[in-house]
Design a protein around this motif. Structure first.
Motif, mmCIF file in Angstrom:
data_model
loop_
_atom_site.group_PDB
_atom_site.id
_atom_site.type_symbol
_atom_site.label_atom_id
_atom_site.label_comp_id
_atom_site.label_asym_id
_atom_site.label_seq_id
_atom_site.Cartn_x
_atom_site.Cartn_y
_atom_site.Cartn_z
ATOM 1 N N THR A 2 -14.710 21.886 26.100
ATOM 2 C CA THR A 2 -14.276 20.551 25.811
ATOM 3 C C THR A 2 -13.108 20.487 27.000
ATOM 4 O O THR A 2 -12.903 19.637 27.873
ATOM 5 N N MET A 3 -12.335 21.392 27.080
ATOM 6 C CA MET A 3 -11.309 21.522 28.114
ATOM 7 C C MET A 3 -11.741 21.588 29.627
ATOM 8 O O MET A 3 -11.562 20.719 30.396
ATOM 9 N N ILE A 4 -12.872 22.158 29.876
ATOM 10 C CA ILE A 4 -13.628 22.178 31.171
ATOM 11 C C ILE A 4 -14.076 20.929 31.347
ATOM 12 O O ILE A 4 -14.085 20.192 32.446
ATOM 13 N N SER A 5 -14.725 20.274 30.405
ATOM 14 C CA SER A 5 -15.562 18.951 30.568
ATOM 15 C C SER A 5 -14.501 17.753 30.989
ATOM 16 O O SER A 5 -14.911 17.187 31.585
ATOM 17 N N ILE A 6 -13.290 18.064 30.435
ATOM 18 C CA ILE A 6 -12.167 17.006 30.749
ATOM 19 C C ILE A 6 -11.794 17.256 32.224
ATOM 20 O O ILE A 6 -11.813 16.218 32.980
ATOM 21 N N VAL A 7 -11.545 18.499 32.374
ATOM 22 C CA VAL A 7 -11.301 18.801 33.735
ATOM 23 C C VAL A 7 -12.128 18.098 34.963
ATOM 24 O O VAL A 7 -11.901 17.779 36.088
ATOM 25 N N CYS A 8 -13.583 18.311 34.841
ATOM 26 C CA CYS A 8 -14.440 17.923 35.441
ATOM 27 C C CYS A 8 -14.876 16.455 35.455
ATOM 28 O O CYS A 8 -15.644 16.281 36.176
ATOM 29 N N GLY A 9 -14.398 15.722 34.575
ATOM 30 C CA GLY A 9 -14.615 14.229 34.458
ATOM 31 C C GLY A 9 -15.719 13.844 33.765
ATOM 32 O O GLY A 9 -16.302 12.887 33.689
ATOM 33 N N ILE A 10 -16.194 15.013 32.760
ATOM 34 C CA ILE A 10 -17.341 14.422 31.875
ATOM 35 C C ILE A 10 -16.972 13.976 30.523
ATOM 36 O O ILE A 10 -17.640 13.387 29.942
ATOM 37 N N VAL A 11 -15.658 14.483 30.014
ATOM 38 C CA VAL A 11 -15.244 13.986 28.723
ATOM 39 C C VAL A 11 -13.714 13.145 29.228
ATOM 40 O O VAL A 11 -13.162 13.862 29.999
ATOM 41 N N LYS A 12 -13.597 11.979 28.619
ATOM 42 C CA LYS A 12 -12.345 11.505 28.443
ATOM 43 C C LYS A 12 -11.526 12.069 27.524
ATOM 44 O O LYS A 12 -11.704 12.181 26.562
ATOM 45 N N PRO A 13 -10.224 12.554 28.076
ATOM 46 C CA PRO A 13 -9.299 13.103 27.127
ATOM 47 C C PRO A 13 -8.528 11.854 26.342
ATOM 48 O O PRO A 13 -8.435 10.806 26.727
ATOM 49 N N THR A 14 -7.968 12.196 25.164
ATOM 50 C CA THR A 14 -7.337 11.302 24.375
ATOM 51 C C THR A 14 -5.973 11.038 24.980
ATOM 52 O O THR A 14 -5.339 9.969 25.086
ATOM 53 N N ASP A 15 -5.483 12.059 25.699
ATOM 54 C CA ASP A 15 -4.072 12.093 25.947
ATOM 55 C C ASP A 15 -3.851 13.172 27.039
ATOM 56 O O ASP A 15 -4.571 13.987 27.067
ATOM 57 N N GLY A 16 -2.937 13.005 27.978
ATOM 58 C CA GLY A 16 -2.451 14.311 28.806
ATOM 59 C C GLY A 16 -3.218 13.963 30.221
ATOM 60 O O GLY A 16 -3.789 12.847 30.395
ATOM 61 N N GLU A 17 -2.783 14.932 31.090
ATOM 62 C CA GLU A 17 -3.277 14.959 32.420
ATOM 63 C C GLU A 17 -3.616 16.197 33.067
ATOM 64 O O GLU A 17 -3.371 16.993 32.362
ATOM 65 N N VAL A 18 -4.281 15.996 34.108
ATOM 66 C CA VAL A 18 -4.782 17.201 34.985
ATOM 67 C C VAL A 18 -4.407 17.100 36.288
ATOM 68 O O VAL A 18 -4.673 15.946 36.937
ATOM 69 N N LEU A 19 -3.677 18.215 37.009
ATOM 70 C CA LEU A 19 -3.222 18.002 38.216
ATOM 71 C C LEU A 19 -3.802 18.955 39.212
ATOM 72 O O LEU A 19 -3.922 20.135 38.748
ATOM 73 N N ILE A 20 -4.516 18.739 40.218
ATOM 74 C CA ILE A 20 -5.120 19.340 41.057
ATOM 75 C C ILE A 20 -4.189 19.548 42.198
ATOM 76 O O ILE A 20 -4.152 18.568 42.974
ATOM 77 N N ASP A 21 -3.437 20.697 42.756
ATOM 78 C CA ASP A 21 -2.535 20.640 43.798
ATOM 79 C C ASP A 21 -1.727 19.601 43.272
ATOM 80 O O ASP A 21 -0.987 19.015 44.627
ATOM 81 N N GLY A 22 -1.129 19.366 42.172
ATOM 82 C CA GLY A 22 -0.084 18.360 41.931
ATOM 83 C C GLY A 22 -0.642 16.792 42.032
ATOM 84 O O GLY A 22 0.384 15.832 41.756
ATOM 85 N N LYS A 23 -1.873 16.577 42.088
ATOM 86 C CA LYS A 23 -2.252 15.212 42.247
ATOM 87 C C LYS A 23 -3.269 15.079 40.914
ATOM 88 O O LYS A 23 -4.168 15.850 40.596
ATOM 89 N N ASN A 24 -2.924 13.977 40.361
ATOM 90 C CA ASN A 24 -3.870 13.357 39.239
ATOM 91 C C ASN A 24 -5.174 13.335 39.324
ATOM 92 O O ASN A 24 -5.655 12.930 40.358
ATOM 93 N N TRP A 25 -5.884 13.974 38.511
ATOM 94 C CA TRP A 25 -7.505 14.021 38.713
ATOM 95 C C TRP A 25 -8.365 12.788 38.695
ATOM 96 O O TRP A 25 -9.425 12.654 38.850
ATOM 97 N N GLN A 26 -7.657 11.894 37.986
ATOM 98 C CA GLN A 26 -8.332 10.709 37.759
ATOM 99 C C GLN A 26 -7.793 9.768 39.077
ATOM 100 O O GLN A 26 -8.903 9.248 39.555
ATOM 101 N N ARG A 27 -6.821 9.746 39.384
ATOM 102 C CA ARG A 27 -6.350 8.672 40.525
ATOM 103 C C ARG A 27 -6.998 9.382 41.728
ATOM 104 O O ARG A 27 -7.371 8.289 42.429
ATOM 105 N N HIS A 28 -6.942 10.636 41.865
ATOM 106 C CA HIS A 28 -7.557 11.096 43.189
ATOM 107 C C HIS A 28 -8.949 11.916 42.736
ATOM 108 O O HIS A 28 -8.952 13.264 42.897
ATOM 109 N N PHE A 29 -9.793 11.006 42.149
ATOM 110 C CA PHE A 29 -11.088 11.978 41.482
ATOM 111 C C PHE A 29 -11.845 12.192 42.711
ATOM 112 O O PHE A 29 -12.468 13.277 42.409
ATOM 113 N N ARG A 30 -12.073 11.367 43.928
ATOM 114 C CA ARG A 30 -12.856 12.219 44.821
ATOM 115 C C ARG A 30 -12.422 13.481 45.373
ATOM 116 O O ARG A 30 -13.261 14.427 45.464
#
Lengths: 312, 253
Positions: free
Chosen positions: A47-75
């Motif tokens: 579940t954790m991996i799937s959320i980070v990779c964009g396959i599952v939507k989290p109920t709450d919380g966020e993931v940062l890739i190099d400090g950038k939000n993984w949904q806002r900077h999804f590309r």
């Protein structure tokens, strides 16, 4: 210490069925490390991996890739991440080379036959490049999954149970490959329930159970910190019972009294071994052989999960 | 825009079609020939002209539309349902592709195939009857619009369907009957009341008549009404897809 390459903040996932797969999980992954996420089935690893990779939507919380939000900077986030899922899912009627090239272009990378050739050669798949996927063996399919994940040259790689159902030799090859990738600068997060795997490869280990990270630690520190050592003494003459002179060390007898076992804390200043041996000599108990064994990650893991269960 | 990603999906889908190229082409050719043997030779000779158009020519736009509907829905629904079924959808979902890019890839490929089949039917029909197309450019544009619409619709079906049998339900139970009742092979002017009025509630009537207008310049309903109805359906499908990706309906847990 540089910024973490991947930061998971208060990540929570409750499925519609009511199951809480992740309970406010926090985790930082360091640049260039191999991180092993350890946990029993259903602990929330996938579940954790799937959320980070964009396959599952989290109920709450966020993931940062190099400090950038993984949904806002999804590309940007997704271009940098590669995923090798647990299941061997692939388009079985496609030729191998096509499917790997497809993965690269799907992630927006310029076609690069030389690069694909290199990846396939590294995975010993080049000779099979024209084969239809359904004709490949299980081990080859597993490598195809890795080739697909590497095709777009990600610098963060998720391996979800990479060696599940893989024979010993191939497992060794896989570990070798992961080490080579790390040397090339790729950050690797792998999940496993083979403790041996984490022990063999990881720089750090996280233990997850019931959606909670119970522990994150350097592997060596973890083994030192929680590692109990056991001293085995092969006695010359079997003992019927532990003599009262040795009672303060609380040793155990096994092998019908032929082996004396003493458990001690490896990190303590006073392990109690010299005094035990002195007391034994004074009591006239002779031994012909001795060895000490450090508890493995597996022992640590079992005791952690067990502790959590009894606490609950 | 991740154009490479879109192109990758498009190429992948077209490759899937190429694997079955010959059956894919034989089916429309044989079906069209059968229709012409039955409707053209057996029945057509007893039919008078419709609105001054020979019956054989009259049914060509209807035949093309019928195939366009079923091909569009089938290809698009299968295209997205297959990865969901096998699990390879993980790769699409984890790729740097927006919803609209994913849809362009799948729907673009399915529409290309559906349009090719429709054009093969037109060519085959020309072997039997002389078909004149009054507005060729508009005909192609209309073909494109309808193909895109039904591919979007098929994409929705492919996401909605829980299994392969459900993929068949919509085309077989809804689209084919509506097409047969929607004036594919007759003019609704030929129907007695109240059937004529009831038929006007069948959306397919507008699609077929709009297309027929591009062939003959005349149709049962005004071409503007046809266009409006087609666009309305197109926008409805687009809206549904936007909702699907926003909520992750049956795509993401």
């Amino acid at each position: 210490m540089s910024e973490p390459i991947l930061s998971i903040r208060r990540l929570r996932k409750a499925y519609a069925s009511g199951t809480e797969a992740l309970k406010s999980l926090d985790l930082d992954i360091r640049r260039g490390e191999i991180f092993a996420l350890l946990g029993p089935n259903g602990a929330g690893k996938t579940t954790m991996i799937s959320i980070v990779c964009g396959i599952v939507k989290p109920t709450d919380g966020e993931v940062l890739i190099d400090g950038k939000n993984w949904q806002r900077h999804f590309r940007e986030a997704r271009t940098r991440i590669g995923l090798v899922p647990q299941e061997l899912t692939m388009d079985v009627f496609e030729p191998l080379l096509n499917t790997v090239s497809f993965s690269r272009e799907l992630f927006g990378r310029r076609p690069d036959p030389a690069r694909i050739e290199q990846i396939l050669k590294d995975l010993s798949l080049w000779d099979k490049r024209k084969a239809i996927l359904k004709d490949l063996s299980g081990g080859m399919k597993r490598r195809v999954m890795i080739a697909k994940a590497l095709a777009h040259e990600p610098d963060i790689l998720f391996l979800d149970e990479p060696t599940a159902g893989v024979d010993v030799e191939l497992r060794r090859d896989m570990w070798e490959l992961v080490r080579r990738l790390r040397e090339g600068g790729t950050t690797i997060i792998l999940t496993t329930h083979y403790i041996e795997e984490a022990e063999e490869m990881a720089d750090r280990v996280g233990v997850i159970n019931k959606g909670e990270l119970i522990l994150v630690e350097e592997k060596t520190a973890l083994m030192q910190k929680l590692g109990r050592k056991i001293l085995h003494l092969q006695l010359t003459e079997p003992l019927a019972a532990v003599p009262p002179e040795l009672a303060q060390w609380n040793p155990q007898l096994s092998d019908e009294g032929a082996t004396l076992t003493y458990e001690f804390d490896a990190k303590a200043d006073r392990t109690g071994i010299p005094s035990l041996l002195t007391a034994m000599r004074d009591a006239g108990i002779a031994f012909k052989d001795l060895d000490t064994k450090q508890s493995s990650l597996e022992d640590i893991f079992v005791s952690l999960v067990h502790e959590q269960r009894s606490a609950a | 825009m991740n154009w490479r990603g879109i192109w990758a999906i498009y190429k992948f889908e077209m490759h899937r079609f190429r694997r079955t190229l010959w059956t894919g082409l034989a089916v429309p050719v044989i079906t069209t020939s059968l229709y012409f043997i039955v409707f053209g030779a057996a029945i057509g000779s007893r039919m008078s002209e419709i609105n001054g158009i020979d019956y054989g020519s009259f049914i060509v736009p209807g035949l093309m539309m019928l195939s366009l509907f079923t091909e569009s829905i089938f290809n698009a629904s299968f295209g997205i349902h297959m990865p969901r079924f096998t699990g390879t959808i993980y790769e699409i979902l984890s790729a740097p592709l927006s919803a609209i890019e994913t849809v362009i890839g799948y729907v673009g490929a399915a529409a290309t195939k559906a349009m090719s089949v429709a054009l093969v039917i037109l060519i085959t029909a020309n072997l039997f009857v002389d078909v004149r197309v009054e507005h060729p450019v508009l005909m192609l544009l209309y073909l494109l619009l309808v193909a895109a619409t039904f591919c979007l619709f098929g994409f929705i079906v492919g996401i909605w369907a829980k299994g392969f049998e459900q993929l068949q339900i919509i085309p077989l139970l809804i689209v084919t009957p509506l097409t047969f009742l929607g004036g594919a092979f007759y003019s609704i002017e030929m129907l007695p009341e109240p059937w004529r009025t009831i038929t006007l509630f069948n959306p397919v009537v507008y699609l077929i008549n709009g297309f027929r207008w591009t062939f003959f310049g005349t149709a049962d309903v005004p071409v503007a009404t046809s266009l409006a109805a087609t666009f309305a359906f197109f926008l409805t499908c687009l809206g549904a897809i936007w909702w699907i990706f926003r909520t992750g309906y049956r795509l993401k847990q």
